[in-house]
Scaffold this active site. Structure first.
Site, mmCIF file in Angstrom:
data_model
loop_
_atom_site.group_PDB
_atom_site.id
_atom_site.type_symbol
_atom_site.label_atom_id
_atom_site.label_comp_id
_atom_site.label_asym_id
_atom_site.label_seq_id
_atom_site.Cartn_x
_atom_site.Cartn_y
_atom_site.Cartn_z
ATOM 1 N N ASP A 97 0.808 -1.231 0.000
ATOM 2 C CA ASP A 97 0.000 0.000 0.000
ATOM 3 C C ASP A 97 0.831 1.266 0.000
ATOM 4 O O ASP A 97 0.442 2.280 -0.570
ATOM 5 C CB ASP A 97 -0.953 0.007 1.195
ATOM 6 C CG ASP A 97 -0.209 0.077 2.519
ATOM 7 O OD1 ASP A 97 0.666 -0.774 2.763
ATOM 8 O OD2 ASP A 97 -0.477 1.007 3.302
ATOM 9 N N ASP A 128 5.450 0.279 3.456
ATOM 10 C CA ASP A 128 5.681 -0.975 4.180
ATOM 11 C C ASP A 128 5.492 -2.160 3.231
ATOM 12 O O ASP A 128 5.365 -1.988 2.032
ATOM 13 C CB ASP A 128 4.754 -1.066 5.401
ATOM 14 C CG ASP A 128 3.295 -1.001 4.997
ATOM 15 O OD1 ASP A 128 2.926 -1.584 3.953
ATOM 16 O OD2 ASP A 128 2.505 -0.357 5.705
ATOM 17 N N TYR A 157 -6.203 0.443 8.299
ATOM 18 C CA TYR A 157 -7.261 0.712 7.320
ATOM 19 C C TYR A 157 -8.598 0.270 7.871
ATOM 20 O O TYR A 157 -9.323 -0.515 7.279
ATOM 21 C CB TYR A 157 -6.941 0.061 5.969
ATOM 22 C CG TYR A 157 -5.736 0.692 5.332
ATOM 23 C CD1 TYR A 157 -5.823 1.955 4.750
ATOM 24 C CD2 TYR A 157 -4.500 0.063 5.352
ATOM 25 C CE1 TYR A 157 -4.707 2.562 4.195
ATOM 26 C CE2 TYR A 157 -3.377 0.665 4.792
ATOM 27 C CZ TYR A 157 -3.490 1.910 4.215
ATOM 28 O OH TYR A 157 -2.399 2.519 3.662
ATOM 29 N N GLU A 190 5.343 9.676 3.334
ATOM 30 C CA GLU A 190 5.051 8.337 2.803
ATOM 31 C C GLU A 190 4.177 8.433 1.545
ATOM 32 O O GLU A 190 3.190 9.156 1.526
ATOM 33 C CB GLU A 190 4.325 7.474 3.858
ATOM 34 C CG GLU A 190 4.146 6.035 3.392
ATOM 35 C CD GLU A 190 3.650 5.093 4.494
ATOM 36 O OE1 GLU A 190 3.298 5.562 5.585
ATOM 37 O OE2 GLU A 190 3.628 3.873 4.237
#
Ligand SMILES: *[C@@H]1O[C@H](CO)[C@@H](O)[C@H](O)[C@H]1NC(C)=O
Ligand SMILES: *[C@@H]1O[C@H](CO)[C@@H](O)[C@H](O)[C@H]1NC(C)=O
Length: 487
Positions: A78, A81, A230, A467
């Site tokens: 995603d 990571d 999430y 990120e």
């Protein structure tokens, strides 16, 4: 937020228009890069040659699914990571598909690459839906364990726990989004690969049936495996609306129309994201009302326009904050995800309006297609460097861009330059905490972006701003195609 503050933001927004340099972004270059980014996020066995141009990445996650005795290799990580979270991954696939449906003519010569990016996630989502009867697999990799390591996906040695929903542990949110992604992708491939398209649609219908037959939130079924990462904060009604809207567009089956009507009015959000899809569903469903004057969809058109009125800066019902530099500012963590998703709705609704010269009102503000397009353009231009720092928030685009993104693969040396394994903890020193630029360029990655004051520390440890994420990029592809073609 006090209204006084809002007023001062609006005033500064007005005056800043003159200050910000005009800029002339190269949308075509940005479009190509925004799609290339997805190659850097790939999990599974990578293709060779021209099909894998981000060459510092290698195979990873080749045993994914094994713990449940199924093959669940493939898909995307995603963000920075090494976890595969299907909920945001499916949303990304839906947005990429929507972009290529709305802007296909404008997307050339990037259409093939966009289809490849969609197929990479659709192949994985198909596996997740078809591997085991009565199960929808929804994620691979224990996120809590993964987040304690700083290691390359190629070195991953953390638990590749397999997560799923089922009739006894349902997840209408993740199932609704998966159905949306598969239905949207089925339309993308209808003219280029009919067999694949039919498989996607058949699977979408099956997954949606599961979503409505066994109602429940996947956060309740899976707990700490998906929350707080999430979590489905907005519940699953939005995914049922969104999933049914996509299946209606893909099939024209009255069943989905009746189902939509049975859901009632829905929420009135001022945001659009991997979590909250009401606004996206309204815009998608308003298409027939605006383009074909189909009265059956009028209520969605009204809700889409009320949404726009909550976004536009000069609208009396606006609840959207803008930075001094003119950027929509929704939330401090990964704000650009909201900017790109909302911008997608702005360009798309503008496109519908433009086709029929439609206008609407926010109080006494008259809104036409250029009103929406101008705000959308300012957002895209800001991301591409027309902002107080002259900083592009897309890696590898323009003269100045984030150099220390929060991304394991990008920040660690590649396998080619450092063949020896870098273990779970071995990546933190000297790589994660280093102030050096990342060794590997994740070309096209759009990061979380600047703070409320248009500042950006470019600090690897600051994941809120540094990120990248698949869903940030997934939503900007469409608007970039739109502006690339207007130029
Ligand atoms: C939209 O409205 C603005 C302001 O009234 C006007 O300048 C512009 O030409 C209009 N655009 C379209 C497409 O009608
Ligand atoms: C950004 O660019 C403008 C125009 O070239 C320049 O005046 C300004 O000083 C630059 N700002 C920064 C922070 O570099």
């Amino acid at each position: 937020m006090s209204s006084l503050f809002l007023i001062s933001v609006l005033i500064s927004l007005g005056t800043s228009i003159g200050i910000v340099q005009a800029g002339n972004p190269n949308y075509r270059d940005a479009l190509a890069k925004s799609i290339l980014f997805f190659q850097g996020q790939r999990s599974g066995k990578l293709p060779s040659g021209a099909a894998q141009q981000i060459t510092w990445r290698s195979n990873s996650g080749l045993s994914d699914g094994q713990l449940a005795k199924v093959d669940l290799t493939g898909g995307y990580y995603d963000g920075g990571d090494n976890v595969k979270f299907n909920f945001p991954m499916a949303f990304t696939a839906t947005m990429l598909s929507w972009g290529s449906l709305e802007y296909s003519k404008k997307m050339e010569p990037q259409l093939t690459n966009t289809r490849a990016a969609i197929r990479w996630s659709a192949n994985y989502l198909l596996k997740c839906a078809r591997a085991t009867p009565d199960r929808l697999y929804v994620g691979i990799g224990d996120p809590n364990v993964d987040h304690e390591c700083w290691e390359r996906p190629e070195d991953m040695d953390t638990a590749r726990t397999v997560y799923w929903v089922s009739p006894s542990n349902p997840g209408s949110d993740v199932a609704g989004e998966t159905a949306a992604a598969l239905a949207a992708a089925s339309m993308v491939f209808r003219r280029v690969d009919l067999k694949y398209s039919k498989l996607l649609l058949r699977t979408a219908k099956k997954v949606f049936q599961f979503a409505i037959q066994y109602k429940g939130a996947y956060s309740d079924s899976l707990g700490s495996a998906v929350c707080p990462f999430y979590c489905s904060y907005s519940g699953y009604m939005d995914e049922l609306l969104w999933g049914a809207a996509w299946l209606l567009r893909a099939t024209n089956d009255v069943f989905y129309f009746n189902f939509l009507k049975s859901l009632g009015a829905g929420d009135s959000p001022d945001i659009f994201s991997w979590d909250n899809k009401f606004a996206g569903a309204y815009v998608l469903l308003s298409r027939r009302a605006v383009l074909n004057n189909d009265k059956n969809f009028d209520s969605y058109k009204q809700q889409a326009e009320q949404f726009m009125c909550r976004i536009l800066p000069n609208s009396p019902s606006s609840s959207t904050q803008y930075t001094k530099g003119g950027l929509i500012f929704k939330l401090p963590e990964s704000n650009l995800q909201y900017v790109t998703s909302i911008t997608f709705l702005l360009t798309t609704y503008s496109k519908y309006m433009s086709a029929t010269k439609h206008r609407f009102n926010c109080g006494n503000l008259v809104v036409n297609s250029s009103t929406l397009r101008n705000i959308a353009k300012r957002q895209v231009d800001y991301i591409l460097g027309v902002n107080p720092l002259n900083m592009s928030y897309m890696v590898g685009y323009g003269p100045r861009y984030p150099k220390r993104i929060h991304h394991r693969g990008s920040s660690l040396p590649s396998l080619a330059s450092h063949p020896k394994t870098i273990g779970c903890k071995a990546g933190f020193q000297p790589f994660f905490y280093s102030s050096n630029p990342n060794p590997n360029l994740l070309v096209g990655a759009v990061v979380g972006g600047p703070n409320q004051n248009d500042g950006f520390p470019d600090d690897r440890t600051d994941y809120s701003h540094s990120e990248p994420a698949t869903y940030i990029n997934g939503a900007i592809v469409g608007p970039l195609a739109y502006f690339a073609n207007l130029n």
